[in-house]
Design a protein around this motif. Sequence first.
Motif, PDB file in Angstrom:
ATOM      1  N   MET A   1       0.728  -1.342   0.560  1.00 46.23           N
ATOM      2  CA  MET A   1      -0.237  -0.218  -0.334  1.00 46.23           C
ATOM      3  C   MET A   1       0.916   1.545  -0.158  1.00 46.23           C
ATOM      4  N   THR A   2       0.542   2.132  -0.859  1.00 42.18           N
ATOM      5  CA  THR A   2       1.033   3.184  -0.457  1.00 42.18           C
ATOM      6  C   THR A   2       0.725   4.524   0.874  1.00 42.18           C
ATOM      7  N   ILE A   3       1.643   5.592   0.331  1.00 44.08           N
ATOM      8  CA  ILE A   3       1.700   6.732   1.851  1.00 44.08           C
ATOM      9  C   ILE A   3       1.146   7.191   1.381  1.00 44.08           C
ATOM     10  N   GLU A   4       0.138   8.108   2.363  1.00 42.46           N
ATOM     11  CA  GLU A   4      -0.104   9.514   1.884  1.00 42.46           C
ATOM     12  C   GLU A   4      -0.166  10.410   2.911  1.00 42.46           C
ATOM     13  N   PHE A   5      -0.530  11.362   2.579  1.00 39.79           N
ATOM     14  CA  PHE A   5       0.287  13.099   3.794  1.00 39.79           C
ATOM     15  C   PHE A   5      -0.829  13.641   3.898  1.00 39.79           C
ATOM     16  N   ARG A   6      -1.841  13.514   4.687  1.00 37.18           N
ATOM     17  CA  ARG A   6      -2.695  14.994   5.215  1.00 37.18           C
ATOM     18  C   ARG A   6      -2.536  15.566   6.120  1.00 37.18           C
ATOM     19  N   PRO A   7      -3.845  16.882   5.508  1.00 36.79           N
ATOM     20  CA  PRO A   7      -3.238  17.401   7.286  1.00 36.79           C
ATOM     21  C   PRO A   7      -3.702  16.722   8.957  1.00 36.79           C
ATOM     22  N   LEU A   8      -3.435  17.147   9.316  1.00 37.27           N
ATOM     23  CA  LEU A   8      -3.458  16.534  11.069  1.00 37.27           C
ATOM     24  C   LEU A   8      -4.785  17.530  10.949  1.00 37.27           C
ATOM     25  N   LEU A   9      -5.817  16.541  12.197  1.00 37.31           N
ATOM     26  CA  LEU A   9      -6.843  17.082  12.239  1.00 37.31           C
ATOM     27  C   LEU A   9      -7.356  17.007  13.793  1.00 37.31           C
ATOM     28  N   PRO A  10      -7.426  17.448  14.896  1.00 38.42           N
ATOM     29  CA  PRO A  10      -8.249  17.387  16.432  1.00 38.42           C
ATOM     30  C   PRO A  10      -8.289  15.370  16.556  1.00 38.42           C
ATOM     31  N   GLY A  11      -7.878  14.915  17.385  1.00 40.69           N
ATOM     32  CA  GLY A  11      -8.334  14.125  17.330  1.00 40.69           C
ATOM     33  C   GLY A  11      -8.128  12.724  16.604  1.00 40.69           C
ATOM     34  N   HIS A  12      -7.292  12.556  15.418  1.00 42.81           N
ATOM     35  CA  HIS A  12      -6.375  12.265  15.026  1.00 42.81           C
ATOM     36  C   HIS A  12      -5.416  11.889  15.574  1.00 42.81           C
ATOM     37  N   LEU A  13      -4.340  12.123  16.727  1.00 41.22           N
ATOM     38  CA  LEU A  13      -3.630  11.674  16.942  1.00 41.22           C
ATOM     39  C   LEU A  13      -4.470  10.375  18.855  1.00 41.22           C
ATOM     40  N   GLY A  14      -5.316  10.351  19.223  1.00 40.06           N
ATOM     41  CA  GLY A  14      -6.025   9.705  19.376  1.00 40.06           C
ATOM     42  C   GLY A  14      -6.030   8.387  18.549  1.00 40.06           C
ATOM     43  N   GLU A  44       0.695  17.457   9.778  1.00 39.08           N
ATOM     44  CA  GLU A  44       0.234  16.358   9.001  1.00 39.08           C
ATOM     45  C   GLU A  44       0.923  14.959   9.678  1.00 39.08           C
ATOM     46  N   GLY A  45      -0.713  14.009   9.373  1.00 40.75           N
ATOM     47  CA  GLY A  45      -0.445  12.173   9.721  1.00 40.75           C
ATOM     48  C   GLY A  45      -0.201  11.620   7.968  1.00 40.75           C
ATOM     49  N   ALA A  46      -0.014  10.885   8.086  1.00 40.91           N
ATOM     50  CA  ALA A  46       0.629   9.876   7.162  1.00 40.91           C
ATOM     51  C   ALA A  46      -0.509   8.828   7.154  1.00 40.91           C
ATOM     52  N   TRP A  47      -0.608   7.970   6.239  1.00 39.77           N
ATOM     53  CA  TRP A  47      -2.034   7.288   6.306  1.00 39.77           C
ATOM     54  C   TRP A  47      -1.423   6.314   5.092  1.00 39.77           C
ATOM     55  N   TYR A  80       7.561   2.726   5.988  1.00 40.52           N
ATOM     56  CA  TYR A  80       7.544   4.460   5.281  1.00 40.52           C
ATOM     57  C   TYR A  80       8.177   4.849   6.043  1.00 40.52           C
ATOM     58  N   MET A  81       9.334   5.016   5.887  1.00 33.51           N
ATOM     59  CA  MET A  81      10.291   5.608   7.814  1.00 33.51           C
ATOM     60  C   MET A  81      10.962   6.700   6.702  1.00 33.51           C
ATOM     61  N   ALA A  82      11.159   6.042   5.069  1.00 33.43           N
ATOM     62  CA  ALA A  82      11.940   6.519   4.343  1.00 33.43           C
ATOM     63  C   ALA A  82      11.083   7.552   3.448  1.00 33.43           C
ATOM     64  N   SER A  83       9.941   7.008   3.237  1.00 31.96           N
ATOM     65  CA  SER A  83       8.651   8.765   2.480  1.00 31.96           C
ATOM     66  C   SER A  83       8.665   9.156   3.684  1.00 31.96           C
ATOM     67  N   ILE A  84       8.534   8.772   5.084  1.00 28.25           N
ATOM     68  CA  ILE A  84       8.670  10.199   6.090  1.00 28.25           C
ATOM     69  C   ILE A  84       9.211  11.074   6.275  1.00 28.25           C
TER      70      ILE A  84
END
Length: 145
Positions: A1-14, A44-47, A80-84
Amino acid sequence: MTIEFRPLLPGHLGTIAAQPEQQLEQVSMIEPAYEALLVAGKAEGAWVGPRIVAAAGLAIMIPGELAIAWCLLSPRAGRYMASITKRCRRVLFDDPITRVEMWVNTDIQHGERWALALGFTRETVNPLRKRGKGGKDQHVFARVR
């Protein structure tokens, strides 16, 4: 699967199943006021599919002058650390902020390697004793323009 970076929103960290070394920090990070500070900066979050495997960002302390780099990783982030790392380096080098600090617990060996890979320089010769969550010793790394 591929990794996608998106803006982090409240609630995501949990929703991140944090790596064991960061579970104590995650408890603080999901407190509403702390999480609001983290997501208010550049974050950002890595999904991977429907799951968030990592989050990182810059908590702005003094606009244009000082930010604190932070991250929260799950064990699934490893492959996915290389991409992150590439994404984090791009964000760091594109941002004009004068100084970015990163505080790394001394018991997380891969944390120091990652800080160096991101272009940070260790500023502390001796660890700052009991500086981190749970009384952990930390080193301070910085990237200064």
